[in-house]
Write an enzyme that holds these catalytic residues in place. Structure first.
Site, mmCIF file in Angstrom:
data_model
loop_
_atom_site.group_PDB
_atom_site.id
_atom_site.type_symbol
_atom_site.label_atom_id
_atom_site.label_comp_id
_atom_site.label_asym_id
_atom_site.label_seq_id
_atom_site.Cartn_x
_atom_site.Cartn_y
_atom_site.Cartn_z
ATOM 1 N N GLU A 167 0.827 -1.213 0.000
ATOM 2 C CA GLU A 167 0.000 0.000 0.000
ATOM 3 C C GLU A 167 0.861 1.263 0.000
ATOM 4 O OE1 GLU A 167 -2.853 -0.230 3.185
ATOM 5 O OE2 GLU A 167 -4.195 -1.460 1.975
ATOM 6 N N GLU A 207 -6.252 -8.221 -0.054
ATOM 7 C CA GLU A 207 -6.631 -8.148 1.357
ATOM 8 C C GLU A 207 -8.102 -7.801 1.481
ATOM 9 O OE1 GLU A 207 -4.480 -5.332 3.708
ATOM 10 O OE2 GLU A 207 -2.553 -5.855 2.833
HETATM 11 C C1 GLA Z 1 -3.961 -2.540 5.087
HETATM 12 C C2 GLA Z 1 -2.561 -3.091 5.232
HETATM 13 C C3 GLA Z 1 -2.478 -4.251 6.160
HETATM 14 C C4 GLA Z 1 -3.341 -4.057 7.382
HETATM 15 C C5 GLA Z 1 -4.756 -3.772 6.938
HETATM 16 C C6 GLA Z 1 -5.714 -3.620 8.090
HETATM 17 O O1 GLA Z 1 -4.680 -3.082 4.073
HETATM 18 O O2 GLA Z 1 -1.998 -3.431 3.997
HETATM 19 O O3 GLA Z 1 -1.130 -4.412 6.547
HETATM 20 O O4 GLA Z 1 -2.861 -2.990 8.126
HETATM 21 O O5 GLA Z 1 -4.757 -2.580 6.215
HETATM 22 O O6 GLA Z 1 -7.020 -3.442 7.625
#
Ligand code: GLA
Length: 658
Positions: free
Chosen positions: A153, A305
């Site tokens: 991210e 995710e």
């Molecule tokens: C993001 C991050 C993860 C985690 C999630 C929690 O997507 O990439 O490492 O922190 O948020 O929702």
């Protein structure tokens, strides 16, 4: 070029971020056993492992990762291996404070959390590249490796001196001369003229409003600067393993990163999607982000995710009621995902995310979440061969563009209530509720394959995009455009007349007199509906059809919705039911039928690769009419002419007609 198809090989990847460094090694065997039980075939390792691999500068501790890679392989679980460069260890900030980002007012963003790196820092980049090199050399040929996951991210912003120098280099290549920059930034305003490159800074904390063109360029630059970090690491891993696809996970519909540009640099487009379980529009939001990611991928994409239960970063964090995780996961598959993954496998006991759910929660293998995960894993195993790689046909495109979002979201505009993402979502929702599947496209993309094109709101449009829209409409395409569009050019300079002349001609607008934004909660009565958020004082050109006029207030009698040929312009944001009606008319006229007619409220239908997905977002038991005979791949049963769906129920139908 390697792709998701190479990694998935006809399966749907199922699994999640796995952070075994948070657990003693004896737990790992248990993890592997439970993963197998749950049908997990993919884990993402290493995302936050920098300090474990390189506990001090130059050290390399790979033994633990070797054991994990082997363990996963022994259990037939593929590894999405991350370069751990999102979270530099404390030693980096302590020894090299210049790698730490600075905010607009110059304060340091310290270590002790994550993502504390300045994308422009040569020191950060050097350490990141060295580690990536060693990681790639070590695991390029490991049989468990399926995908490279670069960083995580990408989202940092920095206003430090190193960033300032980097920004100036970026500006020099864009403008070549300071004069050209002065012209593009309109620095004649408020005595902002620059006399030399050295004076130019990122838009730091200022006395009053900042120069909007400078802010716009800084947003473009920041996206590009982060992308340079991505590309540098991508090139390293690709050199070691040219047949392994590379990705980095996006935050979807997030303003910090031009995902169109980034997607073009990836083998796999992956994304992290976290709808709020309590949001009545959660299902539509999930659909929208799936559509956007599929469009960026131009094919199957990876849900890198999501949460199996609650997250921990909203004010109030709600669990997912029974069935919702399955529904939204299968919805992603219906809309093109070939991977359904989570943050994270095992819920943490320590650290900031200990209240964030995992696939395996604190309740353990007896918990409801894990039970539901196992069911989903088994179902994805069955669906994989039939669904994996399949296309999702869409006849309608929604246009979306980061430049426009950036330029249109600044200070000093007609209304700070205008939220770009919210407007895009409202338009997507209206089409979704019409049962129509949409792609997303850039405004300068080839639009010829779409029967209808919707422009919710594009404040900034460059000349090529305007020509593209005009050519699309003149070539017989159906175009519908929302308010406050085509206002600014590529430098955020207002176009003569307040809206580009080519677009005014296209929609039949003789004069745009004023923008009349509305207050929060205020509506404006129009013929047949209520407008919200915005209205415009327009004068129609001769021969323009006024589809609906304003009926009250200052604008009473003036056009609210105009139409010329197959091009329509909406000068307000109709309330949801009205927008649904208006866009329903548009797509019908363009010859776009809903995926399935006669659906009960709350049921979504999507076709993928010849299969029909039916998804019940509501909690009632409903009967869905489907003419013909089908096999439901989830139950193995034959269904004739109708399907019953319970709370959050899903059916995946394959026609059995000869
Ligand atoms: C993001 C991050 C993860 C985690 C999630 C929690 O997507 O990439 O490492 O922190 O948020 O929702």
């Amino acid at each position: 070029m390697p792709s998701l198809r190479d990694a998935a090989r006809g399966r749907i990847l199922f699994g999640g971020d796995y952070n075994p460094e948070q657990w003693p090694e004896e737990v790992w065997e248990d993890d592997a056993r439970l993963m197998k039980e749950a049908g997990v075939n993919s884990v993402t390792l290493g995302v936050f492992s920098w300090a474990k691999i390189e506990p001090r500068p130059g050290a390399r501790e790979f033994g633990w990762l070797d054991r994990l890679m082997d363990l996963m392989h022994a259990h037939g679980i593929g590894v999405v291996l991350a370069t751990p460069t999102a979270s530099p260890p404390p030693w980096m900030g302590a020894r090299h404070p210049e790698t730490l980002p600075r905010t607009e007012d110059g304060s340091v963003v310290w270590y002790g959390s994550r993502q504390q790196f300045c994308a422009s820092s040569p020191v950060y980049r050097r350490y990141a590249a060295a580690l990536t090199e060693d990681l790639a050399a070590r695991y390029a040929d490991h049989p468990a490796l399926t995908v490279w996951h670069i960083n995580n991210e990408y989202c940092t912003h920095c206003w430090c001196d190193e960033t300032a120098a980097h920004f100036r280099r970026w500006l020099r290549s864009r403008y070549v001369t300071v004069d050209a920059l002065n012209e593009a930034w309109g620095t004649a305003f408020w005595s902002q003229r620059y006399d030399s490159w050295t004076e130019i800074l990122p838009p730091r904390k200022a006395q009053y409003m900042k120069n909007p063109a400078q802010v716009l360029d800084f947003k473009r630059f920041t996206s590009d600067a982060l992308m340079e970090c991505y590309v540098a690491e991508r090139d390293i891993v690709a050199r070691h393993s040219p047949r392994v696809p590379v990705t980095t996970n996006f935050m979807p519909l997030w303003s910090g990163q031009d995902a169109w540009a980034w997607a073009a640099q990836e083998d796999i487009v992956s994304v992290d999607i976290y709808p709020d379980p309590r949001d009545p529009q959660g299902g539509q939001y999930n659909a929208m982000l799936a559509d956007m990611t599929r469009s960026q991928a131009a094919g199957p994409w990876m849900l890198m995710e999501q949460a199996a239960g609650p997250v921990n970063w909203r004010g109030v964090n709600h669990p997912k009621p029974e069935g919702l995780n399955r529904l939204w996961s299968l919805q992603a598959v219906a809309r093109g995902a070939d991977a359904v993954c989570y943050f994270q496998w095992r819920q943490s006991r320590q650290g900031s995310e200990k209240f964030h759910s995992g696939m395996l929660t604190h309740a353990g293998e007896q918990g409801r979440t894990f039970r539901e995960i196992k069911r989903l894993g088994a179902e994805l195993l069955t669906l994989g061969p039939a669904v994996g790689g399949g296309d999702v046909p869409a006849d309608v495109a929604i246009l979306h563009d980061w430049d426009s979002w950036w330029a249109g979201s600044q200070e000093g505009r007609p209304s700070s209530l205008l939220d770009y993402a919210e407007v895009v979502q409202r338009w997507h929702r209206a089409l979704w509720e019409n049962g129509v599947v949409t792609d997303f496209a850039r405004p300068d993309a080839d639009l010829s394959r779409f029967k209808a094109v919707a422009v919710p709101h594009l404040y900034l449009l460059d000349d090529a995009s305007i020509d593209n829209l005009v050519a699309y409409a003149q070539g017989g395409g159906t175009l519908v455009c929302g308010f406050f569009s085509g206002v600014a050019d590529v430098d955020d300079r207002i176009r003569p007349g307040g809206m580009d002349e080519r677009l005014r001609d296209l929609f039949g607008i003789r004069t745009l007199h004023e923008w009349w934004p509305l207050e929060a909660g205020e509506t404006v009565e129009c013929e047949g509906f209520e407008g919200t958020l915005w209205s415009e004082e327009l004068e129609a050109a001769e021969g323009t059809e006024v589809v609906a006029a304003y009926r009250a207030g200052e604008l009473a009698g003036l056009p609210a919705v105009l139409r010329r040929g197959r091009a329509r312009y909406l000068s307000t944001l109709p309330e949801p039911a009205a927008l649904r009606g208006l866009l329903g008319d548009v797509v019908r006229e363009a010859g776009v039928a809903p995926v399935l007619a006669g659906l009960p409220d709350g049921v979504e239908a999507v076709r993928r690769g010849g299969l029909l997905f039916l998804l019940q977002h509501g909690r009632d038991t409903v009967t869905v009419p489907v003419a013909g005979s089908y096999e439901d791949l989830l139950t193995g049963r034959t269904v004739e002419d109708r399907v019953e769906l319970g709370r959050h129920g899903v059916a995946v139908l394959r026609s059995t007609a000869p």
